[in-house]
Write a protein that holds these residues in place. Structure first.
Motif, PDB file in Angstrom:
ATOM      1  N   MET A   1     -11.407  23.590   1.691  1.00 25.01           N
ATOM      2  CA  MET A   1     -12.737  23.484   2.309  1.00 25.01           C
ATOM      3  C   MET A   1     -13.554  24.753   2.161  1.00 25.01           C
ATOM      4  SD  MET A   1     -11.810  21.460   5.839  1.00 25.01           S
ATOM      5  CE  MET A   1     -10.944  19.878   5.763  1.00 25.01           C
TER       6      MET A   1
ATOM      7  N   TRP B   1     -17.693  24.473   9.532  1.00 23.35           N
ATOM      8  CA  TRP B   1     -16.545  23.972  10.291  1.00 23.35           C
ATOM      9  C   TRP B   1     -15.300  24.732   9.852  1.00 23.35           C
ATOM     10  CZ3 TRP B   1     -11.817  21.536   9.379  1.00 23.35           C
ATOM     11  CH2 TRP B   1     -11.232  20.920  10.500  1.00 23.35           C
TER      12      TRP B   1
ATOM     13  N   LEU C   1     -20.068  20.643   5.367  1.00 17.07           N
ATOM     14  CA  LEU C   1     -18.673  20.950   5.052  1.00 17.07           C
ATOM     15  C   LEU C   1     -18.384  20.398   3.662  1.00 17.07           C
ATOM     16  CD1 LEU C   1     -15.687  21.686   5.874  1.00 17.07           C
ATOM     17  CD2 LEU C   1     -15.547  19.388   6.840  1.00 17.07           C
TER      18      LEU C   1
ATOM     19  N   ASN D   1     -15.545  19.511   0.992  1.00 18.06           N
ATOM     20  CA  ASN D   1     -14.106  19.261   0.861  1.00 18.06           C
ATOM     21  C   ASN D   1     -13.732  19.072  -0.594  1.00 18.06           C
ATOM     22  OD1 ASN D   1     -13.534  19.047   3.708  1.00 18.06           O
ATOM     23  ND2 ASN D   1     -14.554  17.062   3.663  1.00 18.06           N
TER      24      ASN D   1
ATOM     25  N   TYR E   1     -10.494  17.630  -2.814  1.00 19.18           N
ATOM     26  CA  TYR E   1      -9.209  16.945  -2.800  1.00 19.18           C
ATOM     27  C   TYR E   1      -8.572  17.041  -4.174  1.00 19.18           C
ATOM     28  CZ  TYR E   1     -10.710  14.489   1.483  1.00 19.18           C
ATOM     29  OH  TYR E   1     -11.142  14.172   2.748  1.00 19.18           O
TER      30      TYR E   1
ATOM     31  N   LEU F   1      -6.584  13.165   4.464  1.00 20.65           N
ATOM     32  CA  LEU F   1      -7.096  13.554   5.778  1.00 20.65           C
ATOM     33  C   LEU F   1      -6.620  12.484   6.739  1.00 20.65           C
ATOM     34  CD1 LEU F   1      -8.900  15.993   6.491  1.00 20.65           C
ATOM     35  CD2 LEU F   1     -10.856  14.456   6.377  1.00 20.65           C
TER      36      LEU F   1
ATOM     37  N   HIS G   1      -8.823  10.840  12.350  1.00 17.76           N
ATOM     38  CA  HIS G   1      -9.336  11.796  13.328  1.00 17.76           C
ATOM     39  C   HIS G   1     -10.731  11.370  13.761  1.00 17.76           C
ATOM     40  CE1 HIS G   1     -11.163  13.037   9.553  1.00 17.76           C
ATOM     41  NE2 HIS G   1     -12.168  13.470  10.296  1.00 17.76           N
TER      42      HIS G   1
ATOM     43  N   ASP H   1     -14.606  13.112  14.623  1.00 17.07           N
ATOM     44  CA  ASP H   1     -15.407  14.331  14.494  1.00 17.07           C
ATOM     45  C   ASP H   1     -15.960  14.620  15.886  1.00 17.07           C
ATOM     46  OD1 ASP H   1     -14.839  14.004  11.837  1.00 17.07           O
ATOM     47  OD2 ASP H   1     -16.922  14.040  11.166  1.00 17.07           O
TER      48      ASP H   1
ATOM     49  N   SER I   1     -21.596  11.394   4.837  1.00 21.19           N
ATOM     50  CA  SER I   1     -20.518  11.824   3.957  1.00 21.19           C
ATOM     51  C   SER I   1     -20.801  11.348   2.527  1.00 21.19           C
ATOM     52  CB  SER I   1     -19.224  11.228   4.513  1.00 21.19           C
ATOM     53  OG  SER I   1     -18.239  11.131   3.522  1.00 21.19           O
TER      54      SER I   1
ATOM     55  N   HIS J   1     -11.466   8.004  11.651  1.00 22.87           N
ATOM     56  CA  HIS J   1     -11.588   7.799  10.208  1.00 22.87           C
ATOM     57  C   HIS J   1     -10.653   8.765   9.495  1.00 22.87           C
ATOM     58  CE1 HIS J   1     -14.478  10.868  11.422  1.00 22.87           C
ATOM     59  NE2 HIS J   1     -14.266  11.431  10.241  1.00 22.87           N
TER      60      HIS J   1
ATOM     61  N   VAL K   1      -8.840   9.749   5.170  1.00 23.11           N
ATOM     62  CA  VAL K   1      -8.810   9.526   3.717  1.00 23.11           C
ATOM     63  C   VAL K   1      -7.348   9.467   3.285  1.00 23.11           C
ATOM     64  CG1 VAL K   1      -9.487  10.468   1.465  1.00 23.11           C
ATOM     65  CG2 VAL K   1     -11.014  10.762   3.440  1.00 23.11           C
TER      66      VAL K   1
ATOM     67  N   ARG L   1     -11.562  15.248  -6.309  1.00 23.97           N
ATOM     68  CA  ARG L   1     -12.621  14.592  -5.552  1.00 23.97           C
ATOM     69  C   ARG L   1     -13.305  15.646  -4.679  1.00 23.97           C
ATOM     70  NH1 ARG L   1     -12.879  12.284   0.109  1.00 23.97           N
ATOM     71  NH2 ARG L   1     -14.689  10.904   0.065  1.00 23.97           N
TER      72      ARG L   1
ATOM     73  N   ASN M   1     -16.167  16.055  -1.472  1.00 23.44           N
ATOM     74  CA  ASN M   1     -16.861  15.330  -0.412  1.00 23.44           C
ATOM     75  C   ASN M   1     -17.755  16.310   0.326  1.00 23.44           C
ATOM     76  OD1 ASN M   1     -16.513  14.872   2.832  1.00 23.44           O
ATOM     77  ND2 ASN M   1     -17.041  13.006   1.750  1.00 23.44           N
TER      78      ASN M   1
ATOM     79  N   THR N   1     -19.811  16.657   3.773  1.00 23.42           N
ATOM     80  CA  THR N   1     -19.942  16.027   5.093  1.00 23.42           C
ATOM     81  C   THR N   1     -21.017  16.779   5.871  1.00 23.42           C
ATOM     82  OG1 THR N   1     -17.652  15.299   5.072  1.00 23.42           O
ATOM     83  CG2 THR N   1     -18.732  15.356   7.182  1.00 23.42           C
TER      84      THR N   1
ATOM     85  N   ARG O   1     -23.478  17.378   9.140  1.00 24.49           N
ATOM     86  CA  ARG O   1     -23.509  17.155  10.588  1.00 24.49           C
ATOM     87  C   ARG O   1     -24.549  18.062  11.241  1.00 24.49           C
ATOM     88  NH1 ARG O   1     -18.201  18.232   9.562  1.00 24.49           N
ATOM     89  NH2 ARG O   1     -16.738  16.514   9.461  1.00 24.49           N
TER      90      ARG O   1
HETATM   91  C1  MD6 Z   1     -14.023  12.851   3.609  1.00 25.89           C
HETATM   92  N1  MD6 Z   1     -14.080  14.052   5.754  1.00 25.89           N
HETATM   93  O1  MD6 Z   1     -13.556  13.847   3.075  1.00 25.89           O
HETATM   94  C2  MD6 Z   1     -14.260  12.788   5.083  1.00 25.89           C
HETATM   95  N2  MD6 Z   1     -13.985  15.258   9.204  1.00 25.89           N
HETATM   96  O2  MD6 Z   1     -14.330  11.831   2.932  1.00 25.89           O
HETATM   97  C3  MD6 Z   1     -14.013  14.084   7.123  1.00 25.89           C
HETATM   98  O3  MD6 Z   1     -14.069  13.076   7.746  1.00 25.89           O
HETATM   99  C4  MD6 Z   1     -13.823  15.334   7.887  1.00 25.89           C
HETATM  100  O4  MD6 Z   1     -13.294  16.640   6.008  1.00 25.89           O
HETATM  101  C5  MD6 Z   1     -13.807  16.334   9.994  1.00 25.89           C
HETATM  102  C6  MD6 Z   1     -13.464  17.548   9.479  1.00 25.89           C
HETATM  103  C7  MD6 Z   1     -13.267  17.658   8.129  1.00 25.89           C
HETATM  104  C8  MD6 Z   1     -13.458  16.542   7.298  1.00 25.89           C
END
Ligand code: MD6
Ligand code: FE
Length: 213
Positions: free
Chosen positions: A61, A69, A118, A120, A122, A128, A131, A133, A145, A187, A189, A204, A206, A208, A210
């Motif tokens: 991240m 975050w 945020l 991400n 992968y 993931l 969880h 948020d 997202s 939600h 992954v 991948r 992502n 996100t 917020r």
């Molecule tokens: C995703 N990510 O990567 C969705 N939530 O498709 C999340 O839902 C997420 O990456 C909270 C904190 C970090 C995350």
């Protein structure tokens, strides 16, 4: 009846009341988004955060925007400074903000202006777990997202961890927005499968978005 895809329009799917899947919504901007990610991670490199329980997260991240975050032994939170560099996170590229605002409006959440993105990353096997948020100051704003690169299986459930989940394949350019009655839904992954995407290799990404503060 012809599908929206047949008419060349992005399709709109509903994962739950208040959770909308906008197929291909970010496709046109995908190259620009990937260039934005490259610029962000030059300044604030991807890192594997540690959970409060001491486990290394499989998803790498970084962040851009006024706050980012973060997670460490102290817990999950938003921070104005990158804990690695002690510098502010890089500014959110204007194309990122505009896309998040447009996607939210299309999903029924007008006036969304995120202060955090945020990012991400992968690799194969990264996942993931389910969880909510819940580290944001308020929950009136949605979460938006954006998926880029190798497709992933997104799980979307209810307000309890044990509620049944629906699954959606999130592909390059897909956007999911959830808010209102779905804002606190669980939600996650599923582990990323080994695959190749012409623009990202076996990865991948992502984004996100917020409103954290
Ligand atoms: C995703 N990510 O990567 C969705 N939530 O498709 C999340 O839902 C997420 O990456 C909270 C904190 C970090 C995350
Ligand atoms: Fe999440």
């Amino acid at each position: 009846m012809p599908s929206q895809a047949h008419l060349g329009l992005p399709t709109l799917g509903v994962l739950a009341e208040g959770a909308v899947l906008l197929r291909g919504f970010a496709l046109e901007q995908s190259e620009e988004l990937l260039l934005g990610i490259a610029a962000v991670c030059e300044y604030a490199p991807f890192r594997h955060l540690v959970t409060p329980g001491g486990l290394r997260m499989s998803v790498a991240m970084t962040n851009c925007g006024a706050v980012g975050w973060v997670s460490d032994r102290e817990g999950y939170r938003y921070a104005a400074l990158d804990p690695d560099s002690r510098l502010p996170w890089p500014a959110m590229p204007p194309t990122f903000t505009a896309l998040a605002t447009q996607a939210a409006a299309r999903a029924g959440f007008p006036g969304f202006v995120p202060d955090c993105c945020l990012v991400n990353r992968y690799e194969p096997g990264a996942r993931l777990t389910l969880h909510q948020d819940r580290n944001e100051r308020g929950y009136t704003a949605p979460v938006v997202s954006v998926s880029l690169g190798v497709p992933a299986v997104f799980q979307f459930g209810g307000l309890r961890r044990t509620d049944p989940t629906t699954r959606a394949d999130l592909e390059h350019g897909d956007v999911v927005a959830w808010g209102g009655p779905a804002r606190m839904n669980f939600h996650g992954v599923l582990p990323l499968r080994e695959a190749e995407h012409p623009e990202t290799g076996n990865l991948r990404y992502n984004l996100t978005f917020r409103l954290a503060r």
